[in-house]
Write a protein that holds these residues in place. Structure first.
Motif, PDB file in Angstrom:
ATOM      1  N   UNK A  81      -8.435   4.809  15.112  1.00 49.98           N
ATOM      2  CA  UNK A  81      -9.863   4.768  15.395  1.00 49.98           C
ATOM      3  C   UNK A  81     -10.299   6.194  15.708  1.00 49.98           C
ATOM      4  N   UNK A  82     -11.119   6.768  14.859  1.00 51.86           N
ATOM      5  CA  UNK A  82     -11.425   8.187  14.934  1.00 51.86           C
ATOM      6  C   UNK A  82     -12.300   8.537  16.146  1.00 51.86           C
ATOM      7  N   UNK A  83     -12.284   9.814  16.502  1.00 51.19           N
ATOM      8  CA  UNK A  83     -13.005  10.296  17.686  1.00 51.19           C
ATOM      9  C   UNK A  83     -14.493   9.992  17.609  1.00 51.19           C
ATOM     10  N   UNK A  84     -15.050  10.050  16.396  1.00 49.16           N
ATOM     11  CA  UNK A  84     -16.487   9.831  16.237  1.00 49.16           C
ATOM     12  C   UNK A  84     -16.877   8.359  16.268  1.00 49.16           C
ATOM     13  N   UNK A  85     -15.911   7.478  16.440  1.00 49.22           N
ATOM     14  CA  UNK A  85     -16.220   6.059  16.554  1.00 49.22           C
ATOM     15  C   UNK A  85     -16.854   5.732  17.893  1.00 49.22           C
ATOM     16  N   UNK A  86     -17.215   4.463  18.079  1.00 46.55           N
ATOM     17  CA  UNK A  86     -17.918   4.045  19.291  1.00 46.55           C
ATOM     18  C   UNK A  86     -17.200   2.862  19.927  1.00 46.55           C
ATOM     19  N   UNK A  87     -16.425   3.154  20.996  1.00 50.57           N
ATOM     20  CA  UNK A  87     -15.817   2.098  21.809  1.00 50.57           C
ATOM     21  C   UNK A  87     -14.909   1.185  20.988  1.00 50.57           C
ATOM     22  N   UNK A 107     -14.061   5.640  11.618  1.00 46.08           N
ATOM     23  CA  UNK A 107     -14.891   5.842  12.811  1.00 46.08           C
ATOM     24  C   UNK A 107     -15.619   4.532  13.102  1.00 46.08           C
ATOM     25  N   UNK A 108     -14.875   3.557  13.594  1.00 45.99           N
ATOM     26  CA  UNK A 108     -15.406   2.208  13.774  1.00 45.99           C
ATOM     27  C   UNK A 108     -16.304   2.110  15.000  1.00 45.99           C
ATOM     28  N   UNK A 109     -17.161   1.098  14.992  1.00 43.91           N
ATOM     29  CA  UNK A 109     -18.042   0.792  16.111  1.00 43.91           C
ATOM     30  C   UNK A 109     -17.702  -0.616  16.595  1.00 43.91           C
ATOM     31  N   UNK A 110     -17.433  -0.758  17.894  1.00 47.66           N
ATOM     32  CA  UNK A 110     -17.069  -2.045  18.475  1.00 47.66           C
ATOM     33  C   UNK A 110     -18.094  -3.122  18.084  1.00 47.66           C
ATOM     34  N   UNK A 111     -17.627  -4.338  17.728  1.00 45.02           N
ATOM     35  CA  UNK A 111     -16.270  -4.875  17.817  1.00 45.02           C
ATOM     36  C   UNK A 111     -15.388  -4.575  16.611  1.00 45.02           C
ATOM     37  N   UNK A 112     -15.919  -3.895  15.609  1.00 43.68           N
ATOM     38  CA  UNK A 112     -15.109  -3.577  14.441  1.00 43.68           C
ATOM     39  C   UNK A 112     -14.006  -2.592  14.809  1.00 43.68           C
ATOM     40  N   UNK A 165      -8.065   0.585  17.822  1.00 43.38           N
ATOM     41  CA  UNK A 165      -7.459   0.753  16.502  1.00 43.38           C
ATOM     42  C   UNK A 165      -7.148  -0.615  15.888  1.00 43.38           C
ATOM     43  N   UNK A 166      -6.803  -1.579  16.746  1.00 44.62           N
ATOM     44  CA  UNK A 166      -6.604  -2.968  16.323  1.00 44.62           C
ATOM     45  C   UNK A 166      -7.348  -3.869  17.299  1.00 44.62           C
ATOM     46  N   UNK A 167      -8.163  -4.770  16.762  1.00 35.19           N
ATOM     47  CA  UNK A 167      -8.928  -5.694  17.593  1.00 35.19           C
ATOM     48  C   UNK A 167      -8.644  -7.121  17.148  1.00 35.19           C
ATOM     49  N   UNK A 168      -8.275  -7.949  18.126  1.00 39.46           N
ATOM     50  CA  UNK A 168      -8.051  -9.384  17.926  1.00 39.46           C
ATOM     51  C   UNK A 168      -8.916 -10.089  18.954  1.00 39.46           C
ATOM     52  N   UNK A 198       0.841  -1.197   0.000  1.00 40.97           N
ATOM     53  CA  UNK A 198       0.000   0.000   0.000  1.00 40.97           C
ATOM     54  C   UNK A 198       0.878   1.248   0.000  1.00 40.97           C
ATOM     55  N   UNK A 199       0.671   2.102  -0.985  1.00 43.40           N
ATOM     56  CA  UNK A 199       1.440   3.338  -1.088  1.00 43.40           C
ATOM     57  C   UNK A 199       0.977   4.347  -0.055  1.00 43.40           C
ATOM     58  N   UNK A 200       1.745   5.424   0.071  1.00 44.26           N
ATOM     59  CA  UNK A 200       1.408   6.477   1.020  1.00 44.26           C
ATOM     60  C   UNK A 200       0.036   7.061   0.715  1.00 44.26           C
ATOM     61  N   UNK A 201      -0.670   7.426   1.784  1.00 44.66           N
ATOM     62  CA  UNK A 201      -1.992   8.012   1.625  1.00 44.66           C
ATOM     63  C   UNK A 201      -2.845   7.719   2.831  1.00 44.66           C
ATOM     64  N   UNK A 202      -3.961   8.408   2.939  1.00 46.33           N
ATOM     65  CA  UNK A 202      -4.927   8.182   4.011  1.00 46.33           C
ATOM     66  C   UNK A 202      -6.088   7.391   3.442  1.00 46.33           C
ATOM     67  N   UNK A 203      -6.327   6.214   3.998  1.00 41.11           N
ATOM     68  CA  UNK A 203      -7.344   5.302   3.493  1.00 41.11           C
ATOM     69  C   UNK A 203      -8.465   5.204   4.532  1.00 41.11           C
ATOM     70  N   UNK A 204      -9.627   5.722   4.188  1.00 42.82           N
ATOM     71  CA  UNK A 204     -10.763   5.727   5.110  1.00 42.82           C
ATOM     72  C   UNK A 204     -11.524   4.407   4.956  1.00 42.82           C
ATOM     73  N   UNK A 205     -10.982   3.368   5.608  1.00 41.18           N
ATOM     74  CA  UNK A 205     -11.515   2.008   5.439  1.00 41.18           C
ATOM     75  C   UNK A 205     -11.410   1.229   6.749  1.00 41.18           C
ATOM     76  N   UNK A 206     -12.235   0.218   6.868  1.00 40.65           N
ATOM     77  CA  UNK A 206     -12.104  -0.802   7.912  1.00 40.65           C
ATOM     78  C   UNK A 206     -11.585  -2.072   7.256  1.00 40.65           C
ATOM     79  N   UNK A 207     -10.546  -2.651   7.848  1.00 37.65           N
ATOM     80  CA  UNK A 207     -10.000  -3.907   7.328  1.00 37.65           C
ATOM     81  C   UNK A 207     -10.509  -5.045   8.212  1.00 37.65           C
ATOM     82  N   UNK A 208     -11.343  -5.902   7.635  1.00 34.67           N
ATOM     83  CA  UNK A 208     -11.917  -7.015   8.382  1.00 34.67           C
ATOM     84  C   UNK A 208     -11.367  -8.316   7.806  1.00 34.67           C
ATOM     85  N   UNK A 209     -10.485  -8.959   8.574  1.00 32.22           N
ATOM     86  CA  UNK A 209      -9.932 -10.256   8.188  1.00 32.22           C
ATOM     87  C   UNK A 209     -10.257 -11.249   9.299  1.00 32.22           C
TER      88      UNK A 209
END
Length: 455
Positions: free
Chosen positions: A214-220, A191-196, A223-226, A159-170
């Motif tokens: 994990x942006x301020x407007x997210x919910x609980x 701006x993710x919402x738990x558990x995402x 930034x990384x969840x396992x 992934x090249x430099x840049x700001x990617x407004x995405x959720x990565x779900x693996x």
């Protein structure tokens, strides 16, 4: 008609050398030099030769150097098909092959983005960039890779430099690794919402040079969840030179399970209003092979009194024998305190006598005392008091942090040994006290040796 590979060769700059023109032969998975004993300390020639031989035997041709430093290598044989990558890594010592930058590979693939061969012959390395890559969104590359990748036939997304407004779900990871251009330049934010979370994964995976926010407007959201409770996939997830920031929960939240582990190397884990890190074992009986490993990493927290919170979740829910190992080495925090919940007990350290949550002996050189194995044992010897009555004291560092059992050996003038035991309960005592009224001790010494061992 000019073949795709002829077009490739004509576009590769002379500075990169002929190795990058051999992209089509990279194989199905890079090998990580650091995981095969190739370290930037001492002579790495022998270890690298073994790794090159392994790569050739497995039909793999890409070796990645995770540390941005010098590697002393004199010469390597049978390396004609090997391509090296590592931002900032270089060979010294006489070996003249180049360690290429990931950004150089992106430059080439951006020039070749219209060629069909990139999608057909090189599907094990995909590129994402705001302009010029095979994909402009990381999730588009992930969706493409899901069609054919496996745990053993992995796909690396660069992934090249840049700001990617995405959720990565693996959840779980089907066989995808992601490498950015730097944790300050390749940012995945949402701006993710738990558990995402900006990165939510279990299973085997490798991530390098990426910032997760994990942006301020997210919910609980971390930034990384396992979380093994949400998926029972096994495997080990490794982050190298990554950063994590959550504005509404801990920077990382980790729930381990049977045969799972998470490793951070050279990372920065941050949170606002919460501990930087939260982790727990699996809440069930007889769970094994759970590992949290943190090396050369900084835990930064703001408006929080602790940098890490660790739960024995099994004991909290009346289970037992859910064994989770913890290694914290060469780490630091601006708030070097932790909270450990051991059933109904809350401590500021991981006890050496723990049976479920176990602090590994490799946990050294960190200012987070509750996670520093070396802070659990202090020895003082040869303290001499000459003649007379009185109260003698011996300081015990960090007595307010841990519970100590203190064994003493006192030798008086007649060479008799007097053994004694004192317990410090971790409530603020800073010394062990001894008293004597033996007025016969006048011209001789009382030698006191103590060994304080964390319980």
């Amino acid at each position: 008609m000019t073949s795709p590979m002829t077009k490739v060769s004509s576009l590769v700059s002379s500075e990169l050398g002929d190795t990058l023109s051999n992209i089509k032969n990279w194989g199905n998975l890079f090998l990580n030099a650091g995981e095969h004993g190739v370290y930037p300390t001492g002579d790495a020639t022998s270890a690298l030769q073994k790794l090159v031989n392994l790569a050739n035997s497995q039909g793999r041709t890409t070796i990645v150097f995770p540390e941005s430093t010098e590697y002393y290598v004199t010469s390597i044989s049978n390396d004609e098909d090997i391509v090296y990558f590592g931002d900032g890594a270089v060979f010294i010592g006489g070996y003249d092959k180049v360690i290429n930058k990931f950004a150089d590979y992106l430059m080439i693939t951006q020039q070749l983005s219209g060629l069909e061969y990139l999608k057909a012959a090189n599907r094990n390395i995909l590129t994402v960039a705001k302009t010029g890559g095979q994909f402009s969104k990381i999730n588009d590359a992930i969706d493409y890779a899901r069609n054919y990748c496996t745990i053993n036939n992995r796909v690396t997304i660069s992934v090249a430099a840049g700001k990617y407004n995405e959720e990565i779900n693996l959840m779980p990871n089907p066989g995808i690794d992601i490498i950015g251009s730097g944790c300050d330049t390749t940012i995945i934010t949402y701006a993710s919402v738990y558990p995402n979370a900006p990165i939510y994964t279990v299973g085997t995976g490798y991530f390098q040079d990426i910032g997760f926010v994990s942006e301020t407007s997210g919910d609980n959201s971390y930034a990384f969840h396992f979380e093994s409770q949400n998926n029972n996939a096994t495997g080990f997830v490794k982050f190298v030179n990554c950063s994590f920031l959550s504005n509404n929960n801990s920077g990382v939240g980790i729930g381990l399970g049977q045969d799972t582990g998470v490793q951070f190397v050279g990372c920065d884990i941050s949170a606002v209003g919460y501990p930087s890190l939260y982790a727990h074992n699996y809440p069930a009986n007889n769970i094994s092979n759970q590992l949290l490993e943190i090396r050369n990493t900084k835990l930064s927290c703001y408006s929080s009194s602790i940098c890490a919170k660790i739960d024995d979740a099994a004991k909290l829910y009346s289970f037992s024998n859910s064994v989770m190992g913890i290694i914290v080495a060469n780490c630091e925090s601006n708030v070097p305190k932790i909270e450990y919940r051991n059933g109904g007990t809350t401590l500021t350290y991981i006890p050496k006598s723990g049976t479920d949550i176990i602090l590994n002996v490799e946990s050294v050189n960190t200012n987070i005392l509750g996670l520093n194995y070396n802070e659990s044992e202090i020895t003082t010897g040869g303290i001499c008091f000459v003649a007379g009555n009185g109260l003698f004291t011996i300081p015990v560092p960090n007595a307010s942090l841990r519970d100590y059992t203190v064994l003493s050996a006192i030798r008086a003038d007649d060479s008799n040994n007097i053994l004694g035991t004192v317990t410090l309960a971790g409530t603020g005592e800073s010394y062990v006290a001894y008293s004597t009224s033996d007025t016969t001790v006048r011209q001789h010494a009382i030698n006191i040796n103590i060994k304080a061992t964390a319980k």
